[in-house]
Design a protein around this motif. Sequence first.
Motif, mmCIF file in Angstrom:
data_model
loop_
_atom_site.group_PDB
_atom_site.id
_atom_site.type_symbol
_atom_site.label_atom_id
_atom_site.label_comp_id
_atom_site.label_asym_id
_atom_site.label_seq_id
_atom_site.Cartn_x
_atom_site.Cartn_y
_atom_site.Cartn_z
ATOM 1 N N PHE A 56 117.209 -16.712 3.514
ATOM 2 C CA PHE A 56 116.814 -17.712 3.988
ATOM 3 C C PHE A 56 115.016 -17.536 3.253
ATOM 4 O O PHE A 56 114.636 -16.659 3.685
ATOM 5 N N THR A 57 114.893 -18.505 3.324
ATOM 6 C CA THR A 57 113.304 -18.458 2.697
ATOM 7 C C THR A 57 112.004 -19.121 3.894
ATOM 8 O O THR A 57 112.168 -20.331 4.052
ATOM 9 N N LEU A 58 111.607 -17.904 3.558
ATOM 10 C CA LEU A 58 109.759 -19.497 5.084
ATOM 11 C C LEU A 58 109.003 -19.258 4.272
ATOM 12 O O LEU A 58 108.360 -18.603 3.484
ATOM 13 N N THR A 59 108.506 -20.738 4.167
ATOM 14 C CA THR A 59 107.396 -21.131 3.026
ATOM 15 C C THR A 59 106.209 -21.646 4.044
ATOM 16 O O THR A 59 106.638 -22.575 4.494
ATOM 17 N N TYR A 60 105.307 -21.209 3.252
ATOM 18 C CA TYR A 60 103.896 -21.182 4.376
ATOM 19 C C TYR A 60 103.013 -22.607 3.698
ATOM 20 O O TYR A 60 103.095 -23.118 2.477
ATOM 21 N N THR A 61 103.001 -23.695 4.316
ATOM 22 C CA THR A 61 102.722 -24.551 4.275
ATOM 23 C C THR A 61 101.311 -25.564 4.450
ATOM 24 O O THR A 61 100.681 -26.503 3.997
ATOM 25 N N GLY A 62 100.904 -25.262 5.435
ATOM 26 C CA GLY A 62 99.060 -24.922 5.283
ATOM 27 C C GLY A 62 98.815 -25.184 7.425
ATOM 28 O O GLY A 62 99.550 -24.790 8.052
ATOM 29 N N VAL A 63 97.425 -24.951 7.445
ATOM 30 C CA VAL A 63 97.241 -25.209 8.236
ATOM 31 C C VAL A 63 96.065 -26.480 8.983
ATOM 32 O O VAL A 63 95.504 -26.699 8.367
ATOM 33 N N THR A 64 96.449 -26.670 10.252
ATOM 34 C CA THR A 64 95.830 -27.773 10.937
ATOM 35 C C THR A 64 94.688 -27.308 12.382
ATOM 36 O O THR A 64 95.639 -26.517 12.911
ATOM 37 N N ASP A 65 94.213 -28.494 12.668
ATOM 38 C CA ASP A 65 93.436 -28.296 13.556
ATOM 39 C C ASP A 65 93.468 -26.728 14.315
ATOM 40 O O ASP A 65 93.378 -26.116 15.327
ATOM 41 N N THR A 66 92.448 -26.388 12.883
ATOM 42 C CA THR A 66 91.629 -24.594 13.840
ATOM 43 C C THR A 66 90.461 -25.147 14.123
ATOM 44 O O THR A 66 90.261 -26.264 14.755
ATOM 45 N N LEU A 125 111.087 -23.448 7.067
ATOM 46 C CA LEU A 125 112.105 -22.200 6.932
ATOM 47 C C LEU A 125 113.829 -23.398 5.809
ATOM 48 O O LEU A 125 114.387 -24.463 6.740
ATOM 49 N N THR A 126 113.888 -22.646 4.980
ATOM 50 C CA THR A 126 115.671 -22.956 4.215
ATOM 51 C C THR A 126 116.198 -22.444 4.269
ATOM 52 O O THR A 126 116.134 -20.695 3.686
ATOM 53 N N GLU A 127 117.575 -22.611 3.978
ATOM 54 C CA GLU A 127 118.518 -21.797 3.192
ATOM 55 C C GLU A 127 119.045 -21.467 2.092
ATOM 56 O O GLU A 127 118.913 -22.662 1.655
ATOM 57 N N ASN A 128 119.215 -20.735 1.660
ATOM 58 C CA ASN A 128 118.707 -20.134 0.232
ATOM 59 C C ASN A 128 120.789 -20.787 -0.393
ATOM 60 O O ASN A 128 121.478 -20.396 0.306
ATOM 61 N N PRO A 129 120.884 -21.077 -1.496
ATOM 62 C CA PRO A 129 122.730 -21.800 -1.930
ATOM 63 C C PRO A 129 122.220 -20.503 -1.717
ATOM 64 O O PRO A 129 122.698 -20.016 -2.483
#
Length: 355
Positions: A56-66, A125-129
Amino acid sequence: MKFDAKKTIAALAMSATLFAMPVSALAVTVDSTGNLLTKSWTQMPAELHKVTSQDFTLTYTGVTDTVGTIAGSVTYNGNALAVNGTVPVTLAAAAGTTAPAGTVSFASAFANVDFATPGVYSFTLTENPTTNKNYSYNTANASYVVKVQVVYDDPVAKTVKVQGITVSDPSDNKQDENGGTFVNTAVDNAVLSLTKKVDGNQADTAKEFSFTVTLTGLEPNATYSYTNGGETTTFTADANGSATVSIDLHHDENVTINNLPDGATYTIKEGSVDITADMKETEGADGYKVTATGFDGNLANGETDTVTVTNTKTATTITGLAVTFLPYIGGLAAAGAGVGALVISRRHKKDADNF
């Protein structure tokens, strides 16, 4: 041969207040033992489960509510994790099994990911093919959004803690309270069936015929099986996904090679004779003529190729009279003529006496 069973990965969604995490001095790591996902492979032949892990791949997409002007800060292995940066996640096969079966916890999915400042950090969180030829995966449910809420544990000391984690379906952005589901489906598996027939008035139905079946396009290093009568035999593909099987068959015997992946190819030899599509009257060993039906060399869409190889040996029927019988036939004719003359002679004598 078709399998429609679904392989389920259950993602346990956590509410925003479910986890209270231990605090480090300046940064915090997700260390909950809660399960982010579980995976099991079911309703597939055990010999096809030669899968040591699922990635699987965990990709960071950003942060809010700082908090105020404080920027979000997240690192992986001590290095800043930029937006769209990735973290590999691997689900290894459980000990003693041949397929991934077990859980990935939040702690293992976020291993070496550290948060230093408050905010809601979003990941996908993405399951790799899968590369396994015996499985496919559902692209519509191939990923889920995971959000990690980090807050101050001590605003004065500026220490932080993980307040909670949620899992959402990216298609509707709704939190999935019952957990997300990755859907893995068994692909249609093909079957190769080989039947031996012997025909003709000089055919030996007790004779054994040797075949060599070569298969390509298999799952590398996977174990497959074939059945002959009530006996099952296994064989293993090499690192290139190829395998050669030697099979002996008598008249009316059949061998079935099971669970071959879509797109596999095959060749068949009987002795030194190559079996071809709808071959006609090819000279084989020991005076047999070889014909075949059902051969095309390719397996697709879960089909079954039923190949029948027939060996025919026929003697020509003798017509007319053999020379060796002529003397006997002549003798019988002469004897018949003699008997006839004797009968005629006696009849003439009787007529003379009566006169």
